[in-house]
Design a protein around this motif. Sequence first.
Motif, PDB file in Angstrom:
ATOM      1  N   ALA A  16     -44.778  19.341 -32.323  1.00 29.31           N
ATOM      2  CA  ALA A  16     -44.502  17.157 -32.435  1.00 29.31           C
ATOM      3  C   ALA A  16     -45.119  16.744 -32.654  1.00 29.31           C
ATOM      4  O   ALA A  16     -46.599  16.568 -32.099  1.00 29.31           O
ATOM      5  N   ASN A  17     -45.155  15.740 -33.446  1.00 25.61           N
ATOM      6  CA  ASN A  17     -45.943  14.650 -33.992  1.00 25.61           C
ATOM      7  C   ASN A  17     -45.070  13.351 -33.669  1.00 25.61           C
ATOM      8  O   ASN A  17     -43.908  12.998 -34.299  1.00 25.61           O
ATOM      9  N   ARG A  18     -45.301  12.059 -32.651  1.00 27.95           N
ATOM     10  CA  ARG A  18     -44.389  11.328 -32.124  1.00 27.95           C
ATOM     11  C   ARG A  18     -45.077  10.514 -32.727  1.00 27.95           C
ATOM     12  O   ARG A  18     -43.790   9.155 -32.155  1.00 27.95           O
ATOM     13  N   ARG A  19     -46.213   9.898 -32.952  1.00 23.69           N
ATOM     14  CA  ARG A  19     -46.896   8.904 -33.609  1.00 23.69           C
ATOM     15  C   ARG A  19     -45.893   7.603 -34.523  1.00 23.69           C
ATOM     16  O   ARG A  19     -46.012   6.710 -33.952  1.00 23.69           O
ATOM     17  N   ARG A  20     -45.467   7.798 -35.498  1.00 24.29           N
ATOM     18  CA  ARG A  20     -45.038   6.883 -35.937  1.00 24.29           C
ATOM     19  C   ARG A  20     -42.911   7.367 -35.656  1.00 24.29           C
ATOM     20  O   ARG A  20     -42.673   6.236 -36.224  1.00 24.29           O
ATOM     21  N   GLY A  21     -42.515   7.587 -34.302  1.00 23.38           N
ATOM     22  CA  GLY A  21     -41.400   7.640 -34.188  1.00 23.38           C
ATOM     23  C   GLY A  21     -41.187   9.589 -34.358  1.00 23.38           C
ATOM     24  O   GLY A  21     -41.252  10.213 -35.357  1.00 23.38           O
ATOM     25  N   GLY A  22     -39.420   9.122 -33.309  1.00 24.85           N
ATOM     26  CA  GLY A  22     -39.030  10.916 -33.526  1.00 24.85           C
ATOM     27  C   GLY A  22     -40.379  11.805 -32.945  1.00 24.85           C
ATOM     28  O   GLY A  22     -41.257  11.634 -32.567  1.00 24.85           O
ATOM     29  N   ASP A  23     -39.918  13.215 -33.600  1.00 28.99           N
ATOM     30  CA  ASP A  23     -40.340  14.199 -33.271  1.00 28.99           C
ATOM     31  C   ASP A  23     -40.326  14.988 -34.717  1.00 28.99           C
ATOM     32  O   ASP A  23     -39.739  15.658 -35.923  1.00 28.99           O
ATOM     33  N   LEU A  24     -41.897  14.233 -35.747  1.00 28.63           N
ATOM     34  CA  LEU A  24     -42.442  15.054 -37.105  1.00 28.63           C
ATOM     35  C   LEU A  24     -43.063  16.065 -37.039  1.00 28.63           C
ATOM     36  O   LEU A  24     -44.338  16.591 -35.891  1.00 28.63           O
ATOM     37  N   ARG A  25     -42.530  16.987 -37.898  1.00 29.06           N
ATOM     38  CA  ARG A  25     -44.237  18.012 -37.990  1.00 29.06           C
ATOM     39  C   ARG A  25     -44.153  18.900 -39.405  1.00 29.06           C
ATOM     40  O   ARG A  25     -42.952  19.163 -39.997  1.00 29.06           O
TER      41      ARG A  25
END
Length: 141
Positions: A16-25
């Motif tokens: 998961a990537n949360r840097r820009r918000g939410g959980d983006l993959r």
Amino acid sequence: MQTFDPVKIALDDVPANRRRGGDLRVLLSPKTCGATSGFMGVGTLEPGEFVSEHYHPYSEEFFHVVRGRLLLRVDGKELRLEAGESFMVPIGVRHRIENPGTEQAFVTFFLGPLAPSPELGHVDCEPLPGEGTLPEVGDIR
């Protein structure tokens, strides 16, 4: 004729990537499967979460809401998307994605064509809400 080795990517294969918000993959990209024309991924937003405002100088972005609802702020206008609805953001248009609902939202996204290099593909327009590093798409091989 070009040879091709099939690559399957599962949601749990990508952190998961949360840097820009939410959980983006980012699931399918130059980095994960050797894509050359764009990249595809999924996003999960809990109620009240958002993906910060940004634009893509080289790519169109396509969204499809699988579950829940989203508020898409596009170039100062609001558009509400329900499950089963899709939208395309043109190249260079600022947009922000929010979950105004009371249930989790799940969205798929695709961007294409690719920017000349990954660092040129995304321009942030507001402070980033999350921790960690930015998603990695990778260079064309």
